[in-house]
Design a protein around this motif. Structure first.
Motif, mmCIF file in Angstrom:
data_model
loop_
_atom_site.group_PDB
_atom_site.id
_atom_site.type_symbol
_atom_site.label_atom_id
_atom_site.label_comp_id
_atom_site.label_asym_id
_atom_site.label_seq_id
_atom_site.Cartn_x
_atom_site.Cartn_y
_atom_site.Cartn_z
ATOM 1 N N THR A 77 113.479 165.880 -54.292
ATOM 2 C CA THR A 77 113.241 165.692 -55.722
ATOM 3 C C THR A 77 114.499 166.095 -56.490
ATOM 4 O O THR A 77 115.384 166.780 -55.946
ATOM 5 C CB THR A 77 112.067 166.560 -56.208
ATOM 6 O OG1 THR A 77 112.434 167.943 -56.058
ATOM 7 C CG2 THR A 77 110.793 166.263 -55.441
ATOM 8 N N ASN A 78 114.556 165.721 -57.754
ATOM 9 C CA ASN A 78 115.698 166.111 -58.590
ATOM 10 C C ASN A 78 115.785 167.625 -58.732
ATOM 11 O O ASN A 78 116.884 168.183 -58.746
ATOM 12 C CB ASN A 78 115.609 165.429 -59.958
ATOM 13 C CG ASN A 78 115.905 163.950 -59.859
ATOM 14 O OD1 ASN A 78 116.684 163.509 -59.027
ATOM 15 N ND2 ASN A 78 115.263 163.163 -60.702
ATOM 16 N N ARG A 83 119.038 172.718 -56.778
ATOM 17 C CA ARG A 83 119.096 173.988 -56.038
ATOM 18 C C ARG A 83 120.165 173.968 -54.946
ATOM 19 O O ARG A 83 120.476 175.009 -54.362
ATOM 20 C CB ARG A 83 117.740 174.298 -55.429
ATOM 21 C CG ARG A 83 116.689 174.585 -56.482
ATOM 22 C CD ARG A 83 115.281 174.624 -55.940
ATOM 23 N NE ARG A 83 115.093 175.500 -54.801
ATOM 24 C CZ ARG A 83 114.011 175.453 -54.028
ATOM 25 N NH1 ARG A 83 113.062 174.580 -54.246
ATOM 26 N NH2 ARG A 83 113.889 176.282 -53.012
ATOM 27 N N LEU A 84 120.723 172.807 -54.654
ATOM 28 C CA LEU A 84 121.741 172.690 -53.609
ATOM 29 C C LEU A 84 123.120 172.676 -54.252
ATOM 30 O O LEU A 84 123.473 171.754 -54.950
ATOM 31 C CB LEU A 84 121.544 171.385 -52.820
ATOM 32 C CG LEU A 84 120.256 171.270 -52.036
ATOM 33 C CD1 LEU A 84 120.086 169.864 -51.507
ATOM 34 C CD2 LEU A 84 120.226 172.293 -50.903
ATOM 35 N N GLN A 85 123.881 173.709 -54.016
ATOM 36 C CA GLN A 85 125.232 173.785 -54.552
ATOM 37 C C GLN A 85 126.173 174.208 -53.434
ATOM 38 O O GLN A 85 126.272 175.378 -53.119
ATOM 39 C CB GLN A 85 125.302 174.768 -55.710
ATOM 40 C CG GLN A 85 124.419 174.367 -56.858
ATOM 41 C CD GLN A 85 124.428 175.412 -57.954
ATOM 42 O OE1 GLN A 85 125.082 176.438 -57.863
ATOM 43 N NE2 GLN A 85 123.691 175.142 -59.004
ATOM 44 N N ASN A 86 126.815 173.229 -52.823
ATOM 45 C CA ASN A 86 127.737 173.479 -51.719
ATOM 46 C C ASN A 86 127.080 174.228 -50.562
ATOM 47 O O ASN A 86 127.752 174.956 -49.836
ATOM 48 C CB ASN A 86 128.978 174.240 -52.209
ATOM 49 C CG ASN A 86 129.744 173.449 -53.228
ATOM 50 O OD1 ASN A 86 129.864 172.233 -53.118
ATOM 51 N ND2 ASN A 86 130.246 174.111 -54.245
ATOM 52 N N ASN A 87 125.780 174.048 -50.415
ATOM 53 C CA ASN A 87 125.062 174.693 -49.311
ATOM 54 C C ASN A 87 125.399 173.983 -48.009
ATOM 55 O O ASN A 87 125.529 172.772 -47.975
ATOM 56 C CB ASN A 87 123.555 174.618 -49.528
ATOM 57 C CG ASN A 87 123.097 175.346 -50.764
ATOM 58 O OD1 ASN A 87 123.676 175.198 -51.832
ATOM 59 N ND2 ASN A 87 122.051 176.111 -50.632
ATOM 60 N N ILE A 88 125.467 174.737 -46.935
ATOM 61 C CA ILE A 88 125.671 174.157 -45.610
ATOM 62 C C ILE A 88 124.322 173.817 -44.992
ATOM 63 O O ILE A 88 124.206 172.949 -44.139
ATOM 64 C CB ILE A 88 126.508 175.113 -44.711
ATOM 65 C CG1 ILE A 88 127.026 174.384 -43.486
ATOM 66 C CG2 ILE A 88 125.738 176.339 -44.341
ATOM 67 C CD1 ILE A 88 128.164 173.459 -43.764
ATOM 68 N N SER A 89 123.267 174.486 -45.459
ATOM 69 C CA SER A 89 121.890 174.201 -45.075
ATOM 70 C C SER A 89 121.002 174.603 -46.247
ATOM 71 O O SER A 89 121.458 175.245 -47.186
ATOM 72 C CB SER A 89 121.511 174.972 -43.809
ATOM 73 O OG SER A 89 121.648 176.365 -44.018
ATOM 74 N N ALA A 90 119.733 174.211 -46.183
ATOM 75 C CA ALA A 90 118.825 174.484 -47.297
ATOM 76 C C ALA A 90 117.771 175.508 -46.892
ATOM 77 O O ALA A 90 117.276 175.502 -45.770
ATOM 78 C CB ALA A 90 118.155 173.198 -47.750
ATOM 79 N N ALA A 91 117.403 176.352 -47.846
ATOM 80 C CA ALA A 91 116.360 177.350 -47.633
ATOM 81 C C ALA A 91 114.973 176.741 -47.832
ATOM 82 O O ALA A 91 113.970 177.435 -47.704
ATOM 83 C CB ALA A 91 116.561 178.525 -48.585
ATOM 84 N N PHE A 92 114.907 175.459 -48.143
ATOM 85 C CA PHE A 92 113.640 174.758 -48.368
ATOM 86 C C PHE A 92 113.681 173.419 -47.648
ATOM 87 O O PHE A 92 114.742 172.907 -47.314
ATOM 88 C CB PHE A 92 113.410 174.532 -49.864
ATOM 89 C CG PHE A 92 114.519 173.766 -50.535
ATOM 90 C CD1 PHE A 92 114.528 172.375 -50.534
ATOM 91 C CD2 PHE A 92 115.562 174.438 -51.159
ATOM 92 C CE1 PHE A 92 115.566 171.667 -51.130
ATOM 93 C CE2 PHE A 92 116.595 173.727 -51.766
ATOM 94 C CZ PHE A 92 116.589 172.350 -51.751
#
Length: 157
Positions: A77-78, A83-92
């Motif tokens: 979703t938007n 919530r993703l800012q230069n993340n290498i992986s997501a917490a969700f």
């Protein structure tokens, strides 16, 4: 080993395998077949046609209590994108997590991934088998069809 080290390691680049990490940081590799990639592409095409308010993503890494698991196709979703800012992986997990089965996958493995993705916020989990047959699951169990994308077919040609 952590996910950043896996992504940065030149020896692990361009391998014909899907890679994940278990709880101990060990790499788990699954070979990707041509049909796996074709079904992945067809699912993405259909999702883009039917769901234009979200972003369809391939190979999305999710941090779970069992290590990094990679969703074959996900729907973000938007609000998840912000919530993703230069993340290498997501917490969700994406709201929709789709796994395309390979010969090396087991039903137990898919049940485990379904559980882990629901724990991380997925609303639905789909499985595409090696013949293109789709299975749809919500948190309370199997669904006759997707509640998120009702027009999605039950079989991919």
């Amino acid at each position: 080993m952590n996910w950043q080290e896996v992504c940065d390691n030149p020896a692990l680049q361009n391998l014909p395998y899907k890679m994940e990490l278990n709880q101990q940081g060990q790499i788990i590799m699954s070979p990707a077949s041509v049909m796996h990639v074709i079904f992945q592409g067809k699912i993405m095409t259909l999702l883009n046609r039917y769901q234009q308010d979200c972003l369809v993503v391939p190979e999305f890494p999710v941090e779970t209590r069992d290590g990094i698991k990679v969703v074959d196709v996900g729907l973000l979703t938007n609000s998840q994108l912000t919530r993703l800012q230069n993340n290498i992986s997501a917490a969700f997990a994406p709201i929709l997590c789709i796994e395309v089965l390979s010969p090396s996958n087991t039903l137990t493995e898919m049940e485990r991934k379904k559980e882990l993705y629901f724990e991380k916020g997925a609303e639905e989990f789909w499985i595409c088998d090696q013949t293109g047959q789709m299975g749809f699951y919500g948190k309370s169990g199997e669904l006759a069809k997707s509640l998120l994308i009702r027009q999605f077919p039950q079989h991919i040609n």
